[in-house]
Design a protein around this motif. Sequence first.
Motif, PDB file in Angstrom:
ATOM      1  N   VAL A  13       0.844  -1.199   0.000  1.00 19.02           N
ATOM      2  CA  VAL A  13       0.000   0.000   0.000  1.00 19.02           C
ATOM      3  C   VAL A  13       0.879   1.250   0.000  1.00 19.02           C
ATOM      4  CG1 VAL A  13      -1.681   1.331   1.358  1.00 19.02           C
ATOM      5  CG2 VAL A  13      -1.959  -1.147   1.123  1.00 19.02           C
ATOM      6  N   GLN A  14       1.954   1.214   0.783  1.00 21.50           N
ATOM      7  CA  GLN A  14       2.858   2.354   0.843  1.00 21.50           C
ATOM      8  C   GLN A  14       3.588   2.567  -0.487  1.00 21.50           C
ATOM      9  OE1 GLN A  14       5.008   2.808   4.730  1.00 21.50           O
ATOM     10  NE2 GLN A  14       4.004   0.850   5.185  1.00 21.50           N
ATOM     11  N   VAL A  15       3.942   1.483  -1.169  1.00 23.37           N
ATOM     12  CA  VAL A  15       4.562   1.583  -2.492  1.00 23.37           C
ATOM     13  C   VAL A  15       3.592   2.285  -3.444  1.00 23.37           C
ATOM     14  CG1 VAL A  15       5.345   0.268  -4.521  1.00 23.37           C
ATOM     15  CG2 VAL A  15       6.108  -0.394  -2.226  1.00 23.37           C
ATOM     16  N   ARG A  16       2.343   1.829  -3.451  1.00 28.50           N
ATOM     17  CA  ARG A  16       1.316   2.430  -4.315  1.00 28.50           C
ATOM     18  C   ARG A  16       1.134   3.908  -3.978  1.00 28.50           C
ATOM     19  NH1 ARG A  16      -3.610   0.147  -2.789  1.00 28.50           N
ATOM     20  NH2 ARG A  16      -4.007   2.035  -1.622  1.00 28.50           N
ATOM     21  N   GLU A  17       1.025   4.227  -2.687  1.00 28.49           N
ATOM     22  CA  GLU A  17       0.803   5.608  -2.276  1.00 28.49           C
ATOM     23  C   GLU A  17       1.984   6.504  -2.643  1.00 28.49           C
ATOM     24  OE1 GLU A  17      -0.174   5.264   1.884  1.00 28.49           O
ATOM     25  OE2 GLU A  17      -2.299   4.930   1.443  1.00 28.49           O
ATOM     26  N   ILE A  23       2.979  11.229  -8.680  1.00 29.08           N
ATOM     27  CA  ILE A  23       2.134  11.696  -9.783  1.00 29.08           C
ATOM     28  C   ILE A  23       1.428  12.988  -9.368  1.00 29.08           C
ATOM     29  CG2 ILE A  23       0.094  11.174 -11.199  1.00 29.08           C
ATOM     30  CD1 ILE A  23       1.027   8.161 -10.979  1.00 29.08           C
ATOM     31  N   LEU A  24       0.857  13.014  -8.180  1.00 27.45           N
ATOM     32  CA  LEU A  24       0.141  14.194  -7.706  1.00 27.45           C
ATOM     33  C   LEU A  24       1.059  15.401  -7.525  1.00 27.45           C
ATOM     34  CD1 LEU A  24      -2.274  12.516  -5.142  1.00 27.45           C
ATOM     35  CD2 LEU A  24      -2.895  13.564  -7.327  1.00 27.45           C
ATOM     36  N   ASN A  25       2.315  15.156  -7.162  1.00 26.84           N
ATOM     37  CA  ASN A  25       3.283  16.243  -6.953  1.00 26.84           C
ATOM     38  C   ASN A  25       4.051  16.605  -8.222  1.00 26.84           C
ATOM     39  OD1 ASN A  25       2.630  16.339  -4.235  1.00 26.84           O
ATOM     40  ND2 ASN A  25       4.157  14.837  -3.677  1.00 26.84           N
ATOM     41  N   LEU A  82      -6.470  10.146  -9.950  1.00 27.48           N
ATOM     42  CA  LEU A  82      -5.933  10.052  -8.592  1.00 27.48           C
ATOM     43  C   LEU A  82      -6.509  11.124  -7.694  1.00 27.48           C
ATOM     44  CD1 LEU A  82      -2.110   9.325  -8.823  1.00 27.48           C
ATOM     45  CD2 LEU A  82      -3.845   7.990  -7.647  1.00 27.48           C
ATOM     46  N   LYS A  83      -6.600  12.345  -8.200  1.00 19.59           N
ATOM     47  CA  LYS A  83      -7.154  13.441  -7.401  1.00 19.59           C
ATOM     48  C   LYS A  83      -8.591  13.123  -6.984  1.00 19.59           C
ATOM     49  CE  LYS A  83      -6.298  17.757  -8.684  1.00 19.59           C
ATOM     50  NZ  LYS A  83      -6.014  18.930  -9.561  1.00 19.59           N
ATOM     51  N   GLU A  84      -9.381  12.630  -7.923  1.00 18.45           N
ATOM     52  CA  GLU A  84     -10.774  12.295  -7.609  1.00 18.45           C
ATOM     53  C   GLU A  84     -10.846  11.174  -6.574  1.00 18.45           C
ATOM     54  OE1 GLU A  84     -13.524  14.043  -8.391  1.00 18.45           O
ATOM     55  OE2 GLU A  84     -12.018  15.416  -9.197  1.00 18.45           O
TER      56      GLU A  84
END
Length: 127
Positions: A13-17, A23-25, A82-84
């Motif tokens: 989960v941490q890898v995915r996050e 991507i978000l940054n 991702l934002k959504e």
Amino acid sequence: MRGAFTQDKPIYVQVRERLEDQILNNQLKEEEKAPSTNQLVDFYKINHATVTKGINPLVEEGILYKKRGIGMFVAVGGKEKLKEKRKLSFMEDYVVKLVQEADKLEIEENEIIQLIKKVKGRDQNDH
């Protein structure tokens, strides 16, 4: 990419996050090559299956896509997806609890907004 993992959630989960955060940054942009599974295995010194388990949901959600023999890339529209997803999660994890607690304390909506503005203003003054 950061190194050590925390104990509060599974490593996959941490890898995915972490990939999502990149991507978000804008560290990973749309149509840009993402780190390969092998690169992530080498960097984090974790099992290949753990990395794959973290990446697969991003592929299934259309945030990343694979080009056979070339690698993995950030999909067009991936950041927006991702934002959504994160906004929905934010609402479920934080806003719902905030509103429930405010209801218990009989805090009106406009007072909640003022409290949020106060906190945001304090944060902006800290920078």
